[in-house]
Design an enzyme around this catalytic site. Structure first.
Site, PDB file in Angstrom:
ATOM      1  N   ARG A  82       0.845  -1.194   0.000  1.00  0.00           N
ATOM      2  CA  ARG A  82       0.000   0.000   0.000  1.00  0.00           C
ATOM      3  C   ARG A  82       0.881   1.245   0.000  1.00  0.00           C
ATOM      4  NH1 ARG A  82      -1.998  -3.567   3.964  1.00  0.00           N
ATOM      5  NH2 ARG A  82      -4.105  -4.383   3.528  1.00  0.00           N
ATOM      6  N   LYS A 106      -1.858  -2.485   8.049  1.00  0.00           N
ATOM      7  CA  LYS A 106      -3.019  -2.065   8.829  1.00  0.00           C
ATOM      8  C   LYS A 106      -3.021  -2.756  10.189  1.00  0.00           C
ATOM      9  CE  LYS A 106      -6.131  -0.975   4.978  1.00  0.00           C
ATOM     10  NZ  LYS A 106      -7.425  -1.294   4.322  1.00  0.00           N
ATOM     11  N   HIS A 177      -2.814   2.628  -5.863  1.00  0.00           N
ATOM     12  CA  HIS A 177      -3.720   1.499  -5.634  1.00  0.00           C
ATOM     13  C   HIS A 177      -3.834   0.645  -6.895  1.00  0.00           C
ATOM     14  CE1 HIS A 177      -6.917  -0.706  -3.644  1.00  0.00           C
ATOM     15  NE2 HIS A 177      -7.667  -0.578  -4.720  1.00  0.00           N
ATOM     16  N   ARG A 180      -0.824  -1.553  -7.109  1.00  0.00           N
ATOM     17  CA  ARG A 180      -0.963  -2.668  -6.155  1.00  0.00           C
ATOM     18  C   ARG A 180      -1.856  -3.750  -6.741  1.00  0.00           C
ATOM     19  NH1 ARG A 180      -1.252  -4.245  -0.631  1.00  0.00           N
ATOM     20  NH2 ARG A 180      -3.324  -4.819   0.132  1.00  0.00           N
ATOM     21  N   HIS A 203      -3.553  -9.128   3.497  1.00  0.00           N
ATOM     22  CA  HIS A 203      -4.988  -9.241   3.749  1.00  0.00           C
ATOM     23  C   HIS A 203      -5.233 -10.211   4.896  1.00  0.00           C
ATOM     24  CE1 HIS A 203      -6.016  -7.987  -0.643  1.00  0.00           C
ATOM     25  NE2 HIS A 203      -5.879  -6.944   0.154  1.00  0.00           N
ATOM     26  N   TYR A 212     -10.075  -8.775  -4.569  1.00  0.00           N
ATOM     27  CA  TYR A 212      -9.090  -7.784  -4.977  1.00  0.00           C
ATOM     28  C   TYR A 212      -8.377  -8.169  -6.259  1.00  0.00           C
ATOM     29  CZ  TYR A 212      -5.772  -4.034  -3.935  1.00  0.00           C
ATOM     30  OH  TYR A 212      -5.036  -2.874  -3.958  1.00  0.00           O
TER      31      TYR A 212
END
Length: 231
Positions: A82, A106, A177, A180, A203, A212
């Protein structure tokens, strides 16, 4: 819509609990499921065109900015991380012995992401011929620096990626993005196991990776013909 419905439900729940309403009128309000639209991606040739254009520019105009920008895009596409993770990289996060990056994703979750040799060479070139020109007392150990010497801002990276891709004829205008998503798509189409792609992308759910990424019909047909006894 979702934000408004959540606000209404919170209010009616409080009002009912406080005795202002005889019942929770908002409890049955349904929250709409978001419509997930997959971003446009680069194909392999388009990705090569973008990187070649940046490489040529960094040689013909070997400024610190051009050398840095090549490294930024190489890392974004080469690792699939990211943009926030890219901007958070420190010098110590680059492992040259294993060609990997130590990434904080994250939820402050740490993972190790493999990186190809072209991206590693671009990083080394940036560290040798670019980073020192940005360094100030505010730089600390940030890997990628902005014009004022601080850790590069996500908006700067997004703007740069859009400008580079939009300037190339026949290449869709994407942001980080999109790079990615392109990286994930090319991994899947190249035969990578989806669980490996899940680990690379960071993820927590495999379902997210399945949404995705998308696989071309050629890839699906090849897998089907190889695996199914009645193909």
């Amino acid at each position: 819509l979702t934000r408004r419905i959540v606000s209404i439900r919170a209010f009616t729940n409080w009002a009912a609990a406080s005795g202002w309403l005889t019942s929770d009128l908002g409890a049955n309000l349904a929250i709409p499921k978001p419509h997930k639209v997959l971003p446009e991606v680069l194909n392999v040739d388009e990705a090569a065109t973008v990187l070649k254009a940046l490489e040529v520019k960094s040689v013909e105009e070997a400024t610190a900015v051009n050398v840095r920008d090549l490294a930024l895009v190489e890392v974004l596409y080469g690792s699939g991380i990211r943009v926030s993770e890219l901007c958070g990289l420190n010098l110590s996060d680059v492992d040259r012995s294993r060609n990997t990056l130590n990434v904080i994703g994250k939820g402050d979750k740490q993972r190790v992401v493999p990186l190809g040799l072209p991206a590693m060479r671009a990083i080394d070139n940036y560290l040798k011929n670019g980073r020192d020109e940005f360094v100030t007392n505010s730089s600390a150990d940030a890997l990628f620096l902005g014009s004022r010497g601080k850790r590069i801002d996500q908006r700067v990276v997004r703007t740069m990626v859009h400008e580079v891709l939009s300037s190339l004829e026949g290449v869709p205008d994407l942001g980080p993005h999109g790079l990615r998503h392109s990286a994930a798509t090319h991994l899947i189409e190249g035969g990578a196991d989806i669980r490996a792609v899940q680990e690379i992308l960071g993820h927590s759910s495999l379902a997210t990776t399945q949404l995705y990424t998308h696989v071309s019909m050629d890839r699906l047909r090849a897998v089907f013909e190889q695996a199914h006894p009645r193909a």
